[in-house]
Scaffold this active site. Structure first.
Site, PDB file in Angstrom:
ATOM      1  N   LYS A  77       1.186  -1.351   0.139  1.00  0.00           N
ATOM      2  CA  LYS A  77       0.060  -0.359  -0.222  1.00  0.00           C
ATOM      3  C   LYS A  77       1.366   0.990  -0.014  1.00  0.00           C
ATOM      4  CE  LYS A  77      -3.951   1.811   2.514  1.00  0.00           C
ATOM      5  NZ  LYS A  77      -4.938   1.757   4.292  1.00  0.00           N
ATOM      6  N   SER A 152      -9.485   1.621   3.248  1.00  0.00           N
ATOM      7  CA  SER A 152      -8.883   2.285   2.724  1.00  0.00           C
ATOM      8  C   SER A 152      -7.303   1.770   1.842  1.00  0.00           C
ATOM      9  CB  SER A 152      -8.246   3.310   3.393  1.00  0.00           C
ATOM     10  OG  SER A 152      -6.960   3.097   4.319  1.00  0.00           O
ATOM     11  N   SER A 176      -9.381  -0.642   7.783  1.00  0.00           N
ATOM     12  CA  SER A 176      -8.508  -0.263   6.181  1.00  0.00           C
ATOM     13  C   SER A 176      -8.355  -2.375   5.524  1.00  0.00           C
ATOM     14  CB  SER A 176      -8.084   0.269   6.330  1.00  0.00           C
ATOM     15  OG  SER A 176      -8.843   1.958   6.268  1.00  0.00           O
TER      16      SER A 176
HETATM   17  N1  GLN Z   1     -13.037   3.918   6.983  1.00  0.00           N
HETATM   18  C1  GLN Z   1     -11.739   3.837   8.050  1.00  0.00           C
HETATM   19  C2  GLN Z   1     -11.484   5.016   8.349  1.00  0.00           C
HETATM   20  O1  GLN Z   1     -12.263   5.972   7.180  1.00  0.00           O
HETATM   21  C3  GLN Z   1     -10.852   3.144   8.376  1.00  0.00           C
HETATM   22  C4  GLN Z   1      -9.887   3.987   8.309  1.00  0.00           C
HETATM   23  C5  GLN Z   1      -8.785   2.612   8.117  1.00  0.00           C
HETATM   24  O2  GLN Z   1      -8.547   1.672   8.713  1.00  0.00           O
HETATM   25  N2  GLN Z   1      -6.880   2.795   7.751  1.00  0.00           N
HETATM   26  O3  GLN Z   1     -11.570   6.176   8.919  1.00  0.00           O
END
Ligand code: GLN
Length: 490
Positions: A77, A152, A176
């Site tokens: 990532k 994400s 994420s």
């Molecule tokens: N959807 C969550 C957020 O927007 C998760 C983000 C993550 O785990 N990096 O904060």
């Protein structure tokens, strides 16, 4: 034709001369090229990957001992540092930035001879649930290209789902890794907080962030975890506990476990009926197989998303203050009359809308007068959750929960409504608030054709059992029957 199933089988095929690293890398590079429209990759390291593959083939053929990840094709990532390679957190503010060092997790992969084939798309600074907040544009879900892959770590999930690599790394601050794994029909693990060093992982909310792993099976997840976990002098929050042989522990079969679930999670109005029904059926199957299934009540369900968004935005507002355009990052061409104006120009142009929203929200909840009302209160909720979790795990081995209340959204379905998007994190943020490990297992297929999973969580540093139970769930006769007609399932 090359067909990848697991790291072990790939190594066997290499040993028997049925394939080579170079042939394998060429295969992945051509698949990446033919599926470019999915937008899963931001950068592909074509020449470098081929060069490494050739080196590894020579080494193996000369009879020298090989690394545990010899020739394994990995994608990462765009929030994980890889020395001398571009790193941007999918943000304009870091668009031309090059990493000066590698994350500890990356160093460990490289020592074991993994081949990093490229960097995957994601939501800007890992903030989002759909991969729609990326400066490089959105990523398509390979199971239905009109849908998002989740976020994400959307690009890393699609890279495994669409067979563009063998395994990939993401990061999980509030789901994420698990949520995109759920949306894409693959396995996604967020280990215990402190299991894997965060050195070289771009910080979003430091007391929540963990590197996580995407793969098609539990053996591969276990193998990667075993390699990248462990103590690290560069991260004071990483655990000093010795790392177990997760992959070896998978041999234990037919264990009987004590599963618990929170009944409120299955009764929540946001949960898709079909997902609720399939998960209830799974509970019945587990009971019939001799496992213990206990329904518990959980009075905090509606507090966890607000607590998560208060605490993570607070941490983000502090972590992201370093992007000011002074030493690195985007610098505006506009004329500035003083330092404040200079910062404003750089940050206004460099950050996207969602990141700005979170910086402002985080600054607000930390501000004088509101600190106790929001930040302190959310910390108290976190403490309560930790206590509740300890109590649950004193009598039960695992908590089962849906991973997400729905299957993958249509592109644009939720992008105009940030609150609706945040609320969909209802099942994943619990593990990050409490620091426990969680894994999403691709056990189901919805009648609309989309895959979905179930989430399994254990107490901290109990990944051995978590992975054993995951393996049993994935291998069970019922799971195999359920998925028999699912395209792409191996
Ligand atoms: N959807 C969550 C957020 O927007 C998760 C983000 C993550 O785990 N990096 O904060």
């Amino acid at each position: 034709m090359f067909e990848y199933t697991s790291i072990d089988k790939y190594h066997l095929a290499l040993a028997q001369g049925e394939t080579s690293c170079i042939e394998t890398v060429r295969h992945y590079l051509s698949t990446i090229e033919s599926k470019k429209h999915l937008n899963a990759f931001i950068h592909v390291f074509e020449d470098e990957a081929l060069k490494k593959a050739a080196e590894f083939d020579t080494k193996r053929r000369s009879g020298k001992p090989i690394g545990k990840l010899h020739g394994v094709v990995v994608a990462i990532k765009d929030v994980i540092c890889y020395k001398d390679h571009r790193l941007s957190a999918a943000s304009a503010i870091l668009k031309d930035f090059t990493s000066l060092y590698s994350a500890t997790a990356i160093e460990k992969l490289l020592v074991e001879e993994a081949i990093i084939v490229g960097v995957c798309n994601c939501d800007e600074f890992a903030m989002g649930s759909t991969n729609e907040n990326s400066v490089y544009g959105n990523v398509l879900n390979a199971a239905d290209e009109t849908r998002v892959p989740g976020g994400s770590s959307g690009g890393s999930a699609v890279a495994v789902q669409a067979e563009l690599c063998m395994v990939s790394l993401g990061s999980d601050t509030g789901g994420s890794v698990r949520q995109p794994a759920d949306f894409c029909g693959i396995v996604g693990l967020k280990p215990t907080y402190g299991r894997i060093s965060r050195y070289g992982l771009i910080a979003y909310a430091s007391s929540f962030d963990q590197i996580g792993i995407f793969a098609n099976n539990i053996e591969d997840v276990s193998m990667i975890l075993e390699i990248i976990a462990g103590a690290d002098d560069y991260d004071s929050t990483v655990s000093q506990q010795p790392v177990e042989r997760f992959s070896g522990a998978l041999k234990a079969k037919n264990k009987k476990f004590r599963f618990a679930y929170f009944k409120e999670t299955l009764e929540h109005p946001s949960l898709d009926n079909e997902i609720a029904d399939r998960i209830k059926e799974l509970f019945d199957e587990l009971k019939n197989d001799g496992h213990e299934i206990t329904s518990l009540s959980f009075e905090y369900l509606d507090y966890i998303v607000p607590a998560y968004y208060i605490l993570t935005t607070a941490e983000a507002s502090s972590n992201l203050s370093r992007y000011d355009g002074v030493r690195y990052g985007h610098r505006s061409a506009k004329q500035s009359n003083d330092l404040t104006e200079f910062y404003k120009h750089n940050r206004s142009e460099g950050f996207g809308k969602e990141v700005k929203r979170r910086i402002m929200l985080g600054t607000f909840v930390l501000s004088t007068g509101y600190y106790d009302a929001y930040f302190t209160k959310a910390q108290k909720v976190r403490r309560k959750l930790v206590e509740k979790t300890a109590l649950v795990f004193s009598h039960h081995d695992f908590i089962l929960m849906p991973t997400s209340p729905s299957v993958a959204f249509k592109i644009g379905e939720k992008s105009g409504d940030p609150i609706a998007m945040y609320l969909a994190d209802i099942y994943t943020v619990f593990a990050n608030l409490t620091g426990i490990p969680g894994i999403s297992l691709p056990l189901f297929k919805h009648s609309n054709g989309m895959p979905f999973g179930v989430q399994l969580m254990s107490k901290q540093f109990n990944e051995v059992s978590l992975l054993q139970a995951s393996q049993q769930l994935m291998d069970s006769k019922n799971t195999l029957e359920r998925l028999r007609n699912t395209p792409g399932h191996k």
